[in-house]
Design an enzyme around this catalytic site. Structure first.
Site, mmCIF file in Angstrom:
data_model
loop_
_atom_site.group_PDB
_atom_site.id
_atom_site.type_symbol
_atom_site.label_atom_id
_atom_site.label_comp_id
_atom_site.label_asym_id
_atom_site.label_seq_id
_atom_site.Cartn_x
_atom_site.Cartn_y
_atom_site.Cartn_z
ATOM 1 N N ARG A 278 0.809 -1.324 0.135
ATOM 2 C CA ARG A 278 -0.058 -0.051 0.049
ATOM 3 C C ARG A 278 0.897 1.167 -0.058
ATOM 4 O O ARG A 278 1.837 1.120 0.505
ATOM 5 C CB ARG A 278 -0.893 -0.060 1.113
ATOM 6 C CG ARG A 278 -1.704 -1.158 1.183
ATOM 7 C CD ARG A 278 -2.414 -1.444 2.765
ATOM 8 N NE ARG A 278 -3.169 -2.623 2.762
ATOM 9 C CZ ARG A 278 -2.690 -4.013 2.922
ATOM 10 N NH1 ARG A 278 -1.393 -4.085 3.110
ATOM 11 N NH2 ARG A 278 -3.380 -5.104 3.025
ATOM 12 N N HIS B 86 -4.196 2.710 -4.732
ATOM 13 C CA HIS B 86 -4.121 1.299 -4.799
ATOM 14 C C HIS B 86 -3.822 0.475 -6.183
ATOM 15 O O HIS B 86 -3.879 -0.635 -6.263
ATOM 16 C CB HIS B 86 -5.567 1.021 -4.206
ATOM 17 C CG HIS B 86 -5.520 -0.264 -3.273
ATOM 18 N ND1 HIS B 86 -4.751 -0.062 -2.071
ATOM 19 C CD2 HIS B 86 -6.302 -1.410 -2.830
ATOM 20 C CE1 HIS B 86 -4.961 -1.182 -1.190
ATOM 21 N NE2 HIS B 86 -5.842 -1.814 -1.892
ATOM 22 N N ARG C 253 -1.151 -1.965 -6.694
ATOM 23 C CA ARG C 253 -1.160 -3.262 -5.923
ATOM 24 C C ARG C 253 -2.175 -4.064 -6.808
ATOM 25 O O ARG C 253 -1.828 -5.486 -6.754
ATOM 26 C CB ARG C 253 -1.965 -2.884 -4.619
ATOM 27 C CG ARG C 253 -2.186 -3.991 -3.495
ATOM 28 C CD ARG C 253 -2.316 -3.477 -2.365
ATOM 29 N NE ARG C 253 -2.950 -4.499 -1.333
ATOM 30 C CZ ARG C 253 -2.187 -5.389 -0.501
ATOM 31 N NH1 ARG C 253 -0.813 -5.404 -0.717
ATOM 32 N NH2 ARG C 253 -2.689 -6.149 0.157
ATOM 33 N N TRP D 260 -1.569 -10.607 1.920
ATOM 34 C CA TRP D 260 -3.031 -10.908 2.014
ATOM 35 C C TRP D 260 -3.014 -12.034 2.998
ATOM 36 O O TRP D 260 -2.425 -13.007 2.976
ATOM 37 C CB TRP D 260 -3.809 -10.976 0.727
ATOM 38 C CG TRP D 260 -3.961 -9.981 -0.017
ATOM 39 C CD1 TRP D 260 -5.041 -9.239 0.319
ATOM 40 C CD2 TRP D 260 -3.304 -9.824 -1.218
ATOM 41 N NE1 TRP D 260 -4.764 -7.961 -0.751
ATOM 42 C CE2 TRP D 260 -3.963 -8.348 -1.807
ATOM 43 C CE3 TRP D 260 -2.347 -10.274 -2.058
ATOM 44 C CZ2 TRP D 260 -3.595 -7.676 -3.013
ATOM 45 C CZ3 TRP D 260 -1.904 -9.418 -3.298
ATOM 46 C CH2 TRP D 260 -2.670 -8.346 -3.667
ATOM 47 N N TYR E 260 -9.421 -8.938 -6.305
ATOM 48 C CA TYR E 260 -8.482 -8.261 -7.201
ATOM 49 C C TYR E 260 -8.362 -8.865 -8.600
ATOM 50 O O TYR E 260 -8.469 -8.055 -9.759
ATOM 51 C CB TYR E 260 -7.259 -8.123 -6.493
ATOM 52 C CG TYR E 260 -6.975 -7.198 -5.511
ATOM 53 C CD1 TYR E 260 -7.556 -7.443 -4.205
ATOM 54 C CD2 TYR E 260 -6.344 -6.034 -5.370
ATOM 55 C CE1 TYR E 260 -7.448 -6.462 -3.158
ATOM 56 C CE2 TYR E 260 -6.161 -5.220 -4.490
ATOM 57 C CZ TYR E 260 -7.059 -5.354 -3.586
ATOM 58 O OH TYR E 260 -6.700 -4.446 -2.358
#
Length: 343
Positions: free
Chosen positions: A170, A288, A291, A314, A323
């Site tokens: 992040r 974001h 990522r 994660w 995602y």
């Protein structure tokens, strides 16, 4: 205590319940136990909830299941996303638990209300939002666009984009790297030794390795900026309009300043129009995006879910799947059966 619960937000307390106020004071005193963003969210939710409670003659703490049900329904009526409503419920539960009060969310009344809210949201077409992905091909476009404009700001921005994409971290986590966190492997490539992330909080260091290209870009920025002589400075520091780098030691660059890097990159890549709005947001690259883009690139290359989860730190597979859901759409068993069926 008034920092989190304004005066008048509590039900009248008897002398036997004075310890509730004391538990709230202790909760505030220990706020460093929580991530800064979590605490900011809690403060924001408490302000919204307090205004609603005051306007409707309800109590914020303790909050009854009926009041919580009505509050969550109110949030949906003013257009809040189901994920946002879930955050409000979670933080109200967090407040009650830390105050030593039974959370109203334990009631079936609230469970049914949440189920109804989620069902209405799905049926009405609500979808989980997602940042516009910043992929490796995008990084290469930006690098080519800035190749002939090697000023310090562009050098810093490009180095930041390389690190953000390569580490899947992040932007607030990337911003916390200091010059002293840069180490070298035997082949000269950079290893970044960080401290913590949103999901990793322990005394062990967080190690992220950069490839040859990203290592060269980051090295160029460190040397050109003069930060190589400032081991305690944050790795990414502001560049004044005069072109002088202003090393920062006390605090990293602000979130708006970091997000502006993606705005400049969007323009440098030649995008003349914004992307199709998602939940009225995500019109261009945001904090974001690197990522998201890196996770999708890894999925397209066939890396496994556990491998990608490790790269992006994660904890839950379902978080990652949000995602890469579009990338993985054609990898299902049924599609494989239909595509490879021998008649």
């Amino acid at each position: 205590m008034d920092e989190i619960i304004p005066k008048g937000a509590l039900l009248p307390l008897s002398s036997a319940d004075d310890d509730l106020a004391q538990r709230l004071r202790e909760f505030v005193q220990d706020k460093e136990a929580f991530a800064p963003n979590t605490w900011r969210q809690l403060m924001s939710v408490m302000r919204v909830c307090y205004r609603w409670a005051s306007a409707n003659n309800r109590s914020l703490l303790p909050m009854s299941p009926e009041d919580l049900r009505d509050y969550l329904s109110y949030l949906q009526s003013i257009g809040r996303a189901s994920s946002t409503i879930g955050t409000h419920q979670s933080l109200i539960t967090m407040l009650h638990r830390n105050a030593g009060v039974i959370p109203p969310s334990t009631s079936p009344l609230v469970s049914r209300a949440v189920k109804k809210i989620n069902r209405v949201a799905v049926v009405s077409g609500e979808r989980t939002g997602q940042a516009v992905p910043f992929r490796l091909s995008d990084l290469q476009k930006v690098e080519a666009a800035w190749a002939d404009h090697q000023n310090l700001r562009n050098l810093r921005d490009l180095a930041f984009l390389h690190v953000a994409y390569s580490t899947l971290m992040r932007i607030s986590e990337v911003a916390r790297f200091r010059v002293g966190d840069v180490m070298r492997a035997e082949d000269g490539r950079i290893i970044l030794e960080g401290s913590w992330t949103k999901t990793i909080l322990d005394t062990g260091s967080l190690v992220k390795a950069l490839g040859s290209k990203s290592s060269a870009v980051l090295t160029r920025w460190i040397v050109a900026s003069g930060l190589i002589n400032e081991p305690d400075a944050f790795l990414f520091s502001p560049v004044h309009r005069s072109g002088k780098v202003m090393p920062m030691i006390d605090a990293p660059m602000s979130t708006p300043a970091l997000k502006s890097i993606f705005t400049r990159a969007w323009e440098a890549a030649g995008h003349t129009h914004t992307a199709k709005p998602n939940k009225n947001r995500y019109r261009r690259w945001s904090g974001h995006s690197a990522r998201v883009g890196a996770a999708q690139d890894l999925a397209r290359k066939g890396y496994s879910v556990p491998q990608i989860m490790q790269e992006g730190t994660w904890k839950k597979p379902e978080t990652l799947m949000r995602y890469i859901r579009y990338v993985e759409a054609h990898k299902g068993a049924m599609v494989d059966l239909m595509e490879n069926h021998d008649e």
